[in-house]
Design a protein around this motif. Structure first.
Motif, PDB file in Angstrom:
ATOM      1  N   ASN A 180      -8.411   7.035   5.148  1.00 63.51           N
ATOM      2  CA  ASN A 180      -8.739   6.345   4.207  1.00 63.51           C
ATOM      3  C   ASN A 180     -10.656   6.073   4.260  1.00 63.51           C
ATOM      4  OD1 ASN A 180      -9.910   3.453   5.633  1.00 63.51           O
ATOM      5  ND2 ASN A 180      -8.458   4.533   6.987  1.00 63.51           N
ATOM      6  N   GLN A 181     -11.010   6.968   5.164  1.00 62.68           N
ATOM      7  CA  GLN A 181     -12.497   6.720   5.173  1.00 62.68           C
ATOM      8  C   GLN A 181     -13.071   8.237   4.591  1.00 62.68           C
ATOM      9  OE1 GLN A 181     -12.061   4.819   9.357  1.00 62.68           O
ATOM     10  NE2 GLN A 181     -14.375   4.738   8.791  1.00 62.68           N
TER      11      GLN A 181
ATOM     12  N   TRP B  23      -7.745   8.354  -4.316  1.00 72.25           N
ATOM     13  CA  TRP B  23      -7.000   6.937  -3.741  1.00 72.25           C
ATOM     14  C   TRP B  23      -5.591   6.925  -4.477  1.00 72.25           C
ATOM     15  CZ3 TRP B  23      -6.475   1.906  -6.455  1.00 72.25           C
ATOM     16  CH2 TRP B  23      -7.027   2.004  -7.646  1.00 72.25           C
TER      17      TRP B  23
ATOM     18  N   SER C 151      -3.339   1.285  -0.479  1.00 68.72           N
ATOM     19  CA  SER C 151      -3.254   0.920   0.861  1.00 68.72           C
ATOM     20  C   SER C 151      -4.283  -0.406   1.098  1.00 68.72           C
ATOM     21  CB  SER C 151      -3.792   2.067   1.716  1.00 68.72           C
ATOM     22  OG  SER C 151      -5.166   2.284   1.768  1.00 68.72           O
TER      23      SER C 151
ATOM     24  N   ALA D 104      -6.967  -0.301   2.684  1.00 65.09           N
ATOM     25  CA  ALA D 104      -8.108   0.113   2.774  1.00 65.09           C
ATOM     26  C   ALA D 104      -8.503   0.142   1.344  1.00 65.09           C
ATOM     27  CB  ALA D 104      -8.103   1.616   3.408  1.00 65.09           C
ATOM     28  N   ASP D 105      -7.682   0.243   0.248  1.00 62.13           N
ATOM     29  CA  ASP D 105      -8.057   0.492  -1.066  1.00 62.13           C
ATOM     30  C   ASP D 105      -8.716  -0.793  -1.650  1.00 62.13           C
ATOM     31  OD1 ASP D 105      -7.649   3.265  -1.023  1.00 62.13           O
ATOM     32  OD2 ASP D 105      -5.703   2.838  -1.447  1.00 62.13           O
TER      33      ASP D 105
ATOM     34  N   LYS E 154     -13.853   3.155  -0.121  1.00 67.58           N
ATOM     35  CA  LYS E 154     -12.758   3.791   0.563  1.00 67.58           C
ATOM     36  C   LYS E 154     -11.755   4.513  -0.402  1.00 67.58           C
ATOM     37  CE  LYS E 154     -13.198   1.150   4.874  1.00 67.58           C
ATOM     38  NZ  LYS E 154     -13.142   0.155   5.333  1.00 67.58           N
TER      39      LYS E 154
ATOM     40  N   ALA F 257      -2.430   9.396   5.723  1.00 68.53           N
ATOM     41  CA  ALA F 257      -2.312   8.227   4.973  1.00 68.53           C
ATOM     42  C   ALA F 257      -0.869   7.922   4.403  1.00 68.53           C
ATOM     43  CB  ALA F 257      -3.288   8.575   3.603  1.00 68.53           C
TER      44      ALA F 257
ATOM     45  N   TYR G  44      -5.263   2.194   9.929  1.00 70.42           N
ATOM     46  CA  TYR G  44      -6.090   0.986   9.017  1.00 70.42           C
ATOM     47  C   TYR G  44      -5.677   1.512   7.604  1.00 70.42           C
ATOM     48  CZ  TYR G  44      -8.807  -0.144  13.140  1.00 70.42           C
ATOM     49  OH  TYR G  44      -9.548  -0.199  14.402  1.00 70.42           O
ATOM     50  N   GLU G  45      -4.480   2.005   7.335  1.00 67.45           N
ATOM     51  CA  GLU G  45      -4.203   2.556   5.903  1.00 67.45           C
ATOM     52  C   GLU G  45      -2.691   2.122   5.442  1.00 67.45           C
ATOM     53  OE1 GLU G  45      -6.322   6.009   6.527  1.00 67.45           O
ATOM     54  OE2 GLU G  45      -4.741   6.694   7.999  1.00 67.45           O
TER      55      GLU G  45
ATOM     56  N   THR H   4      -6.156  -5.511   7.981  1.00 71.11           N
ATOM     57  CA  THR H   4      -6.077  -3.687   8.186  1.00 71.11           C
ATOM     58  C   THR H   4      -5.311  -3.466   9.206  1.00 71.11           C
ATOM     59  OG1 THR H   4      -8.495  -4.486   8.160  1.00 71.11           O
ATOM     60  CG2 THR H   4      -8.083  -2.304   7.842  1.00 71.11           C
TER      61      THR H   4
END
Ligand code: BG6
Length: 486
Positions: A17-18, A23, A31, A33-34, A72, A102, A144-145, A199
Protein backbone atom coordinates in the motif's frame (compact mmCIF):
# COMPACT_ATOMS: atom_id res chain seq x y z
CA UNK A 1 35.52 -6.65 12.63
CA UNK A 2 32.20 -8.09 11.60
CA UNK A 3 30.37 -10.93 13.22
CA UNK A 4 27.74 -11.44 10.54
CA UNK A 5 27.56 -15.16 9.73
CA UNK A 6 27.97 -16.50 6.21
CA UNK A 7 24.70 -16.41 4.37
CA UNK A 8 23.36 -13.49 6.41
CA UNK A 9 20.31 -12.21 4.56
CA UNK A 10 20.74 -8.52 3.72
CA UNK A 11 17.98 -6.69 1.94
CA UNK A 12 15.21 -4.14 2.08
CA UNK A 13 11.53 -3.96 2.93
CA UNK A 14 8.38 -2.28 1.65
CA UNK A 15 4.60 -2.68 1.86
CA UNK A 16 2.23 -2.88 -1.09
CA UNK A 17 0.00 0.00 0.00
CA UNK A 18 2.95 2.36 0.36
CA UNK A 19 4.56 1.80 -3.01
CA UNK A 20 2.48 -0.08 -5.57
CA UNK A 21 -0.05 2.63 -6.47
CA UNK A 22 -2.50 1.38 -9.14
CA UNK A 23 -5.11 1.39 -6.39
CA UNK A 24 -8.05 0.66 -8.69
CA UNK A 25 -6.28 -1.15 -11.53
CA UNK A 26 -6.76 -4.74 -12.72
CA UNK A 27 -9.65 -5.47 -10.40
CA UNK A 28 -8.07 -4.31 -7.14
CA UNK A 29 -10.62 -3.46 -4.45
CA UNK A 30 -10.47 -0.47 -2.13
CA UNK A 31 -8.45 -1.04 1.04
CA UNK A 32 -8.16 0.73 4.37
CA UNK A 33 -4.98 2.39 3.07
CA UNK A 34 -6.82 3.90 0.12
CA UNK A 35 -9.01 6.02 2.40
CA UNK A 36 -6.11 7.45 4.44
CA UNK A 37 -6.16 11.18 3.72
CA UNK A 38 -2.95 13.20 3.65
CA UNK A 39 -3.23 15.98 6.22
CA UNK A 40 -0.56 18.55 5.23
CA UNK A 41 -1.01 20.75 8.29
CA UNK A 42 -0.83 18.05 10.94
CA UNK A 43 1.81 18.15 13.66
CA UNK A 44 4.74 16.07 12.41
CA UNK A 45 5.28 14.64 15.87
CA UNK A 46 1.67 13.69 16.64
CA UNK A 47 1.83 10.06 15.54
CA UNK A 48 -1.67 9.07 16.67
CA UNK A 49 -3.51 11.92 14.92
CA UNK A 50 -1.49 11.39 11.76
CA UNK A 51 -2.84 7.86 11.56
CA UNK A 52 -6.40 8.59 12.55
CA UNK A 53 -9.15 7.89 9.99
CA UNK A 54 -12.62 8.91 11.16
CA UNK A 55 -15.95 7.54 9.85
CA UNK A 56 -16.42 10.88 8.02
CA UNK A 57 -12.98 10.50 6.38
CA UNK A 58 -14.06 7.12 5.03
CA UNK A 59 -17.29 8.44 3.55
CA UNK A 60 -15.46 11.37 1.94
CA UNK A 61 -12.75 9.09 0.55
CA UNK A 62 -15.25 6.72 -1.02
CA UNK A 63 -16.81 9.63 -2.87
CA UNK A 64 -13.69 10.62 -4.72
CA UNK A 65 -11.16 9.18 -7.13
CA UNK A 66 -8.66 11.82 -6.11
CA UNK A 67 -5.11 10.56 -5.67
CA UNK A 68 -3.35 13.78 -4.67
CA UNK A 69 -4.77 13.72 -1.15
CA UNK A 70 -4.74 9.93 -0.96
CA UNK A 71 -1.05 9.23 -1.58
CA UNK A 72 -1.32 5.52 -0.89
CA UNK A 73 -3.43 5.32 -4.01
CA UNK A 74 -0.47 6.35 -6.15
CA UNK A 75 2.53 5.20 -4.07
CA UNK A 76 5.64 5.33 -6.26
CA UNK A 77 3.88 3.40 -9.00
CA UNK A 78 5.92 0.29 -8.31
CA UNK A 79 3.09 -1.53 -10.08
CA UNK A 80 4.50 -0.26 -13.36
CA UNK A 81 8.16 0.20 -12.30
CA UNK A 82 8.87 -3.04 -10.46
CA UNK A 83 11.34 -4.36 -13.03
CA UNK A 84 13.50 -1.26 -12.81
CA UNK A 85 13.23 -1.19 -9.01
CA UNK A 86 14.08 -4.84 -8.48
CA UNK A 87 17.03 -4.44 -10.84
CA UNK A 88 18.27 -1.62 -8.61
CA UNK A 89 17.84 -3.84 -5.53
CA UNK A 90 19.93 -6.43 -7.28
CA UNK A 91 22.60 -3.82 -8.03
CA UNK A 92 22.78 -3.28 -4.28
CA UNK A 93 23.39 -7.04 -3.94
CA UNK A 94 20.14 -7.67 -2.07
CA UNK A 95 19.91 -11.25 -0.87
CA UNK A 96 16.28 -10.81 0.06
CA UNK A 97 13.39 -8.40 -0.37
CA UNK A 98 10.50 -8.12 2.04
CA UNK A 99 7.27 -7.16 0.31
CA UNK A 100 3.61 -7.49 1.13
CA UNK A 101 0.77 -8.79 -0.98
CA UNK A 102 -2.19 -6.43 -1.20
CA UNK A 103 -5.09 -8.55 0.05
CA UNK A 104 -7.54 -6.44 -1.97
CA UNK A 105 -5.71 -7.24 -5.22
CA UNK A 106 -6.34 -10.93 -4.64
CA UNK A 107 -9.77 -10.73 -2.98
CA UNK A 108 -11.07 -7.25 -3.84
CA UNK A 109 -13.82 -7.32 -1.22
CA UNK A 110 -12.19 -9.77 1.14
CA UNK A 111 -15.24 -12.05 1.19
CA UNK A 112 -15.21 -13.02 -2.52
CA UNK A 113 -15.49 -16.71 -3.29
CA UNK A 114 -12.90 -16.64 -6.07
CA UNK A 115 -9.59 -14.77 -6.28
CA UNK A 116 -8.86 -12.10 -8.85
CA UNK A 117 -6.64 -13.71 -11.46
CA UNK A 118 -5.15 -10.39 -12.57
CA UNK A 119 -3.98 -9.72 -9.04
CA UNK A 120 -2.37 -13.14 -8.79
CA UNK A 121 -0.75 -12.58 -12.17
CA UNK A 122 0.87 -9.38 -11.02
CA UNK A 123 2.58 -11.14 -8.09
CA UNK A 124 3.61 -14.02 -10.38
CA UNK A 125 5.58 -11.42 -12.32
CA UNK A 126 7.10 -9.97 -9.16
CA UNK A 127 8.28 -13.39 -7.93
CA UNK A 128 9.62 -14.29 -11.37
CA UNK A 129 11.62 -11.05 -11.46
CA UNK A 130 13.01 -11.67 -7.98
CA UNK A 131 13.99 -15.16 -9.02
CA UNK A 132 15.74 -13.81 -12.09
CA UNK A 133 17.95 -11.70 -9.80
CA UNK A 134 18.32 -14.42 -7.19
CA UNK A 135 16.61 -12.35 -4.51
CA UNK A 136 14.71 -14.33 -1.87
CA UNK A 137 11.24 -12.92 -1.21
CA UNK A 138 9.97 -12.50 2.34
CA UNK A 139 6.24 -12.05 2.11
CA UNK A 140 3.99 -10.24 4.56
CA UNK A 141 0.40 -11.34 4.10
CA UNK A 142 -1.14 -8.38 5.85
CA UNK A 143 0.52 -4.98 6.11
CA UNK A 144 -2.11 -2.33 6.92
CA UNK A 145 -4.09 -2.96 3.71
CA UNK A 146 -7.17 -5.08 4.43
CA UNK A 147 -10.14 -4.71 2.05
CA UNK A 148 -12.35 -1.85 3.24
CA UNK A 149 -15.44 -3.96 2.67
CA UNK A 150 -14.42 -6.14 5.61
CA UNK A 151 -14.57 -3.10 7.87
CA UNK A 152 -17.87 -1.84 6.54
CA UNK A 153 -19.73 -5.12 6.23
CA UNK A 154 -18.27 -7.12 9.12
CA UNK A 155 -16.88 -4.50 11.51
CA UNK A 156 -13.27 -5.64 11.05
CA UNK A 157 -11.31 -8.31 12.85
CA UNK A 158 -13.62 -8.35 15.88
CA UNK A 159 -15.81 -10.54 13.70
CA UNK A 160 -14.73 -14.19 13.55
CA UNK A 161 -15.67 -14.40 9.86
CA UNK A 162 -12.43 -12.54 9.19
CA UNK A 163 -10.43 -15.59 10.24
CA UNK A 164 -12.11 -17.60 7.49
CA UNK A 165 -11.55 -14.86 4.88
CA UNK A 166 -7.93 -14.34 5.80
CA UNK A 167 -7.19 -18.06 5.81
CA UNK A 168 -8.79 -18.37 2.37
CA UNK A 169 -6.70 -15.49 1.06
CA UNK A 170 -3.49 -16.83 2.63
CA UNK A 171 -4.04 -20.35 1.37
CA UNK A 172 -4.59 -18.94 -2.10
CA UNK A 173 -1.25 -17.12 -1.86
CA UNK A 174 0.55 -20.16 -0.47
CA UNK A 175 -0.88 -22.41 -3.19
CA UNK A 176 0.00 -20.00 -5.94
CA UNK A 177 3.36 -18.62 -4.78
CA UNK A 178 4.55 -21.26 -2.31
CA UNK A 179 7.10 -22.79 -4.65
CA UNK A 180 8.83 -19.42 -4.93
CA UNK A 181 8.42 -18.16 -1.38
CA UNK A 182 10.12 -19.75 1.58
CA UNK A 183 9.63 -17.04 4.22
CA UNK A 184 6.20 -15.77 5.22
CA UNK A 185 5.08 -13.23 7.82
CA UNK A 186 1.45 -13.14 8.86
CA UNK A 187 0.59 -9.70 10.31
CA UNK A 188 2.83 -6.68 10.19
CA UNK A 189 3.37 -5.13 13.65
CA UNK A 190 0.42 -7.03 15.07
CA UNK A 191 0.75 -4.97 18.26
CA UNK A 192 -0.07 -1.77 16.36
CA UNK A 193 -3.76 -2.63 16.78
CA UNK A 194 -3.52 -0.49 19.92
CA UNK A 195 -1.91 2.45 18.09
CA UNK A 196 -4.03 2.61 14.95
CA UNK A 197 -6.85 0.11 15.20
CA UNK A 198 -8.52 1.03 11.92
CA UNK A 199 -5.52 0.18 9.78
CA UNK A 200 -4.40 -2.89 11.69
CA UNK A 201 -7.64 -4.63 12.63
CA UNK A 202 -10.34 -2.59 10.88
CA UNK A 203 -11.88 -1.29 14.10
CA UNK A 204 -13.47 2.18 14.00
CA UNK A 205 -13.19 3.25 17.62
CA UNK A 206 -15.84 5.97 17.34
CA UNK A 207 -18.42 3.24 16.73
CA UNK A 208 -18.04 1.87 20.26
CA UNK A 209 -19.97 3.22 23.24
CA UNK A 210 -16.84 3.59 25.33
CA UNK A 211 -13.06 3.40 25.09
CA UNK A 212 -13.21 0.21 27.12
CA UNK A 213 -15.60 -1.45 24.66
CA UNK A 214 -13.32 -0.48 21.77
CA UNK A 215 -10.38 -1.94 23.67
CA UNK A 216 -12.28 -5.18 24.20
CA UNK A 217 -12.95 -5.33 20.44
CA UNK A 218 -9.24 -4.84 19.77
CA UNK A 219 -8.36 -7.77 22.03
CA UNK A 220 -11.03 -9.86 20.32
CA UNK A 221 -9.53 -8.89 16.95
CA UNK A 222 -6.08 -9.84 18.14
CA UNK A 223 -7.32 -13.23 19.22
CA UNK A 224 -8.70 -13.73 15.72
CA UNK A 225 -5.41 -12.64 14.14
CA UNK A 226 -3.39 -14.93 16.40
CA UNK A 227 -5.69 -17.79 15.47
CA UNK A 228 -5.58 -17.00 11.74
CA UNK A 229 -1.79 -16.87 11.90
CA UNK A 230 -1.70 -20.28 13.63
CA UNK A 231 -4.04 -21.78 11.05
CA UNK A 232 -1.97 -20.64 8.11
CA UNK A 233 1.20 -21.86 9.81
CA UNK A 234 -0.48 -25.25 10.02
CA UNK A 235 -1.44 -25.08 6.35
CA UNK A 236 2.02 -23.95 5.25
CA UNK A 237 3.65 -26.82 7.16
CA UNK A 238 1.45 -29.31 5.41
CA UNK A 239 1.91 -27.83 1.92
CA UNK A 240 5.54 -26.73 2.13
CA UNK A 241 7.30 -28.30 5.12
CA UNK A 242 10.60 -26.55 4.34
CA UNK A 243 9.00 -23.10 4.39
CA UNK A 244 8.82 -20.94 7.48
CA UNK A 245 6.35 -18.51 8.99
CA UNK A 246 7.31 -15.76 11.40
CA UNK A 247 5.41 -13.33 13.57
CA UNK A 248 6.12 -9.64 13.12
CA UNK A 249 6.04 -7.16 16.00
CA UNK A 250 7.22 -3.66 16.71
CA UNK A 251 10.09 -4.10 19.12
CA UNK A 252 9.51 -1.43 21.66
CA UNK A 253 12.30 -0.77 24.09
CA UNK A 254 11.43 1.05 27.28
CA UNK A 255 14.05 2.20 29.77
CA UNK A 256 13.41 3.31 33.35
CA UNK A 257 14.32 6.95 33.88
CA UNK A 258 16.26 6.14 37.07
CA UNK A 259 16.98 3.22 39.35
CA UNK A 260 13.97 4.22 41.45
CA UNK A 261 12.07 0.91 41.77
CA UNK A 262 8.87 2.68 40.65
CA UNK A 263 10.56 3.68 37.38
CA UNK A 264 11.85 0.16 36.87
CA UNK A 265 8.37 -1.22 37.40
CA UNK A 266 6.83 1.19 34.86
CA UNK A 267 9.43 0.27 32.25
CA UNK A 268 8.92 -3.42 32.97
CA UNK A 269 5.19 -2.98 32.49
CA UNK A 270 5.72 -1.51 29.02
CA UNK A 271 8.19 -4.19 28.00
CA UNK A 272 5.97 -6.93 29.35
CA UNK A 273 3.11 -5.65 27.22
CA UNK A 274 5.41 -5.72 24.20
CA UNK A 275 6.25 -9.37 24.93
CA UNK A 276 2.55 -10.26 25.09
CA UNK A 277 2.40 -10.51 21.28
CA UNK A 278 5.47 -12.72 20.95
CA UNK A 279 4.51 -14.81 23.99
CA UNK A 280 1.28 -15.83 22.29
CA UNK A 281 2.83 -16.50 18.91
CA UNK A 282 6.05 -18.14 20.05
CA UNK A 283 4.93 -19.97 23.19
CA UNK A 284 1.38 -20.55 22.01
CA UNK A 285 -0.25 -19.42 25.25
CA UNK A 286 -1.76 -16.23 26.59
CA UNK A 287 0.36 -14.76 29.40
CA UNK A 288 -1.38 -14.77 32.78
CA UNK A 289 -1.27 -10.99 33.19
CA UNK A 290 -3.38 -10.55 30.06
CA UNK A 291 -5.96 -13.11 31.21
CA UNK A 292 -6.09 -11.33 34.56
CA UNK A 293 -6.49 -7.96 32.85
CA UNK A 294 -9.38 -9.26 30.74
CA UNK A 295 -11.06 -10.59 33.88
CA UNK A 296 -10.59 -7.36 35.83
CA UNK A 297 -11.89 -5.32 32.88
CA UNK A 298 -14.90 -7.59 32.39
CA UNK A 299 -13.78 -8.36 28.84
CA UNK A 300 -15.49 -11.31 27.29
CA UNK A 301 -13.04 -12.51 24.62
CA UNK A 302 -14.87 -15.19 22.70
CA UNK A 303 -12.99 -18.33 21.74
CA UNK A 304 -14.02 -21.69 20.33
CA UNK A 305 -13.01 -24.87 22.10
CA UNK A 306 -10.09 -25.63 19.76
CA UNK A 307 -8.63 -22.15 19.53
CA UNK A 308 -6.11 -22.48 22.33
CA UNK A 309 -5.03 -25.87 21.02
CA UNK A 310 -4.41 -24.39 17.56
CA UNK A 311 -2.35 -21.59 19.09
CA UNK A 312 -0.31 -24.05 21.11
CA UNK A 313 0.31 -26.48 18.25
CA UNK A 314 1.12 -23.99 15.51
CA UNK A 315 3.66 -21.57 16.87
CA UNK A 316 5.98 -19.56 14.65
CA UNK A 317 9.33 -20.65 13.22
CA UNK A 318 11.06 -17.34 13.77
CA UNK A 319 10.50 -13.87 15.17
CA UNK A 320 10.69 -10.84 12.95
CA UNK A 321 10.40 -7.29 14.15
CA UNK A 322 10.72 -3.63 13.34
CA UNK A 323 12.99 -1.46 15.39
CA UNK A 324 13.13 2.31 15.16
CA UNK A 325 13.45 3.86 18.57
CA UNK A 326 13.32 3.51 22.33
CA UNK A 327 11.45 5.38 24.99
CA UNK A 328 11.67 6.13 28.71
CA UNK A 329 9.12 5.74 31.50
CA UNK A 330 9.22 7.68 34.72
CA UNK A 331 7.16 7.84 37.88
CA UNK A 332 7.50 11.61 37.53
CA UNK A 333 6.42 11.63 33.89
CA UNK A 334 4.03 14.54 34.40
CA UNK A 335 7.01 16.79 35.12
CA UNK A 336 9.05 15.65 32.12
CA UNK A 337 9.29 16.57 28.45
CA UNK A 338 7.58 13.95 26.27
CA UNK A 339 8.48 12.48 22.90
CA UNK A 340 6.39 10.55 20.39
CA UNK A 341 7.26 8.38 17.40
CA UNK A 342 5.90 4.93 16.75
CA UNK A 343 5.97 3.96 20.41
CA UNK A 344 3.35 6.71 20.96
CA UNK A 345 4.52 8.74 23.97
CA UNK A 346 7.08 8.52 26.71
CA UNK A 347 9.62 10.64 28.47
CA UNK A 348 12.46 12.19 26.48
CA UNK A 349 15.81 10.47 26.77
CA UNK A 350 18.50 13.18 27.17
CA UNK A 351 21.19 10.83 25.82
CA UNK A 352 19.61 10.24 22.43
CA UNK A 353 19.27 12.27 19.23
CA UNK A 354 15.82 12.71 17.81
CA UNK A 355 14.53 12.89 14.23
CA UNK A 356 12.41 15.71 12.82
CA UNK A 357 9.40 13.46 13.35
CA UNK A 358 10.26 13.00 17.03
CA UNK A 359 11.64 9.44 16.87
CA UNK A 360 14.54 8.87 19.27
CA UNK A 361 17.47 7.17 17.57
CA UNK A 362 19.01 4.40 19.69
CA UNK A 363 21.25 1.76 18.08
CA UNK A 364 22.29 0.30 21.44
CA UNK A 365 18.61 -0.35 22.10
CA UNK A 366 18.63 -2.65 19.07
CA UNK A 367 21.43 -4.74 20.55
CA UNK A 368 19.59 -4.93 23.87
CA UNK A 369 16.35 -5.85 22.08
CA UNK A 370 18.02 -8.66 20.17
CA UNK A 371 19.48 -10.08 23.35
CA UNK A 372 16.17 -9.78 25.23
CA UNK A 373 14.23 -11.52 22.48
CA UNK A 374 16.74 -14.28 22.00
CA UNK A 375 17.16 -15.01 25.69
CA UNK A 376 13.42 -15.16 26.14
CA UNK A 377 12.51 -17.31 23.14
CA UNK A 378 15.64 -18.96 21.62
CA UNK A 379 14.18 -18.50 18.16
CA UNK A 380 15.98 -17.17 15.07
CA UNK A 381 15.53 -13.40 14.73
CA UNK A 382 15.02 -11.21 11.70
CA UNK A 383 15.09 -7.42 11.77
CA UNK A 384 12.64 -6.73 8.99
CA UNK A 385 12.30 -2.96 9.44
CA UNK A 386 14.71 -0.30 10.59
CA UNK A 387 15.70 3.01 9.06
CA UNK A 388 15.74 6.77 9.24
CA UNK A 389 12.87 8.93 8.00
CA UNK A 390 14.47 12.10 6.64
CA UNK A 391 13.59 14.92 4.31
CA UNK A 392 16.42 14.45 1.80
CA UNK A 393 17.73 17.37 -0.21
CA UNK A 394 18.56 17.06 -3.89
CA UNK A 395 21.71 19.04 -4.74
CA UNK A 396 21.95 21.21 -7.85
CA UNK A 397 23.84 18.44 -9.63
CA UNK A 398 21.05 15.99 -8.80
CA UNK A 399 22.96 14.07 -6.14
CA UNK A 400 21.64 13.23 -2.67
CA UNK A 401 24.33 13.20 -0.02
CA UNK A 402 22.65 11.29 2.78
CA UNK A 403 25.62 10.84 5.09
CA UNK A 404 23.23 11.02 8.08
CA UNK A 405 21.53 7.85 6.79
CA UNK A 406 24.86 6.07 6.34
CA UNK A 407 25.77 7.00 9.90
CA UNK A 408 22.40 5.75 11.17
CA UNK A 409 22.77 2.38 9.45
CA UNK A 410 26.43 2.01 10.39
CA UNK A 411 25.56 2.42 14.07
CA UNK A 412 22.69 -0.04 13.83
CA UNK A 413 24.77 -2.62 11.95
CA UNK A 414 27.45 -2.38 14.63
CA UNK A 415 24.74 -2.99 17.22
CA UNK A 416 23.56 -6.10 15.35
CA UNK A 417 27.11 -7.33 15.01
CA UNK A 418 27.60 -6.83 18.76
CA UNK A 419 24.43 -8.77 19.51
CA UNK A 420 25.67 -11.62 17.33
CA UNK A 421 28.90 -11.56 19.27
CA UNK A 422 26.75 -11.76 22.43
CA UNK A 423 25.44 -15.09 21.13
CA UNK A 424 22.22 -14.03 19.42
CA UNK A 425 21.02 -15.92 16.34
CA UNK A 426 20.22 -13.13 13.85
CA UNK A 427 19.35 -14.38 10.37
CA UNK A 428 18.59 -11.29 8.34
CA UNK A 429 18.10 -7.58 8.05
CA UNK A 430 15.79 -5.69 5.71
CA UNK A 431 15.98 -1.90 5.93
CA UNK A 432 12.65 -0.12 5.86
CA UNK A 433 11.64 1.64 2.65
CA UNK A 434 14.79 0.64 0.74
CA UNK A 435 13.33 2.76 -2.03
CA UNK A 436 11.44 5.93 -0.99
CA UNK A 437 7.78 5.12 -0.35
CA UNK A 438 4.75 6.95 1.04
CA UNK A 439 4.98 7.20 4.82
CA UNK A 440 2.60 4.88 6.65
CA UNK A 441 1.72 7.32 9.42
CA UNK A 442 1.87 10.74 7.73
CA UNK A 443 1.20 9.74 4.10
CA UNK A 444 4.07 12.06 3.16
CA UNK A 445 6.56 11.35 0.38
CA UNK A 446 8.94 13.81 2.02
CA UNK A 447 9.57 11.43 4.93
CA UNK A 448 12.07 9.32 3.05
CA UNK A 449 13.87 6.15 4.10
CA UNK A 450 15.35 4.87 0.84
CA UNK A 451 18.73 4.23 -0.70
CA UNK A 452 16.90 5.09 -3.91
CA UNK A 453 15.35 8.52 -4.27
CA UNK A 454 12.00 8.79 -6.06
CA UNK A 455 11.22 12.13 -7.63
CA UNK A 456 7.76 12.74 -6.21
CA UNK A 457 6.55 15.27 -3.67
CA UNK A 458 3.81 15.23 -1.05
CA UNK A 459 1.27 16.40 -3.65
CA UNK A 460 1.99 13.75 -6.26
CA UNK A 461 4.12 16.08 -8.38
CA UNK A 462 7.31 14.75 -9.93
CA UNK A 463 8.75 12.60 -12.68
CA UNK A 464 8.89 9.35 -10.65
CA UNK A 465 12.52 9.07 -11.76
CA UNK A 466 14.67 6.89 -9.55
CA UNK A 467 18.11 8.19 -8.42
CA UNK A 468 20.75 6.45 -6.32
CA UNK A 469 21.50 8.29 -3.10
CA UNK A 470 25.03 8.28 -1.67
CA UNK A 471 23.91 5.50 0.70
CA UNK A 472 23.14 3.25 -2.28
CA UNK A 473 26.78 2.37 -3.03
CA UNK A 474 27.58 2.29 0.65
CA UNK A 475 24.90 -0.34 1.35
CA UNK A 476 25.95 -2.30 -1.74
CA UNK A 477 29.47 -2.52 -0.29
CA UNK A 478 28.18 -3.44 3.16
CA UNK A 479 26.33 -6.36 1.62
CA UNK A 480 29.15 -7.54 -0.63
CA UNK A 481 31.54 -7.48 2.34
CA UNK A 482 28.93 -9.17 4.56
CA UNK A 483 29.03 -6.29 7.02
CA UNK A 484 32.82 -6.00 7.18
CA UNK A 485 33.01 -2.75 5.27
CA UNK A 486 30.93 -0.34 7.32
C1 BG6 B 1 6.35 0.66 10.56
C2 BG6 B 1 5.44 0.19 9.46
O1 BG6 B 1 5.60 0.96 11.67
O2 BG6 B 1 7.05 1.84 10.35
C3 BG6 B 1 5.76 0.71 8.08
O3 BG6 B 1 5.38 -1.22 9.44
C4 BG6 B 1 6.12 2.17 8.18
O4 BG6 B 1 4.65 0.49 7.26
C5 BG6 B 1 7.37 2.31 9.05
O5 BG6 B 1 6.28 2.82 6.98
C6 BG6 B 1 7.86 3.73 9.18
O6 BG6 B 1 6.82 4.55 9.60
P1 BG6 B 1 6.42 5.87 8.83
O7 BG6 B 1 5.18 6.32 9.48
O8 BG6 B 1 7.57 6.78 9.04
O9 BG6 B 1 6.23 5.51 7.41
Amino acid sequence: MSNFPDGFMWGGATAANQLEGAWNVDGKGISVADVARFKPDINKKDYVSQWHTSPEDIVAAKNTNDVEFYPKRHGIDFYHHFEEDIRLFSEMNFKCYRLSIAWSRIFPNGDDEEPNELGLNYYDKIFATLKKYNIEPIVTLSHYEMPLNLVEKYGGWGNRKLVEFFVRYSQTCIDRFGKNVKYWLSFNEIDSAFRHAFTTVGIIEEKYVSKLKAEEAIYQSLHHQFLASALITKYLRKRYPASELGCMVTKTMTYPETCRPEDIYLAQKDNRMNFFFTDVQVNGVYPSFILKYWKDSNFNIKMKSDDLKELKENTVDFISFSYYMSIVQSSEADQREKVGGNLTTGVKNPYLPITDWGWQVDPKGLQISLIDLYDRYRKPLWIVENGLGYSDKVELDGSIKDDYRIEYFRDHFRAISDAISDGVDVRGYTSWGCIDVVSASTSQMSKRYGFIYVDLDDFNKGTLNRTKKKSFNWYRDVISSNGTKL
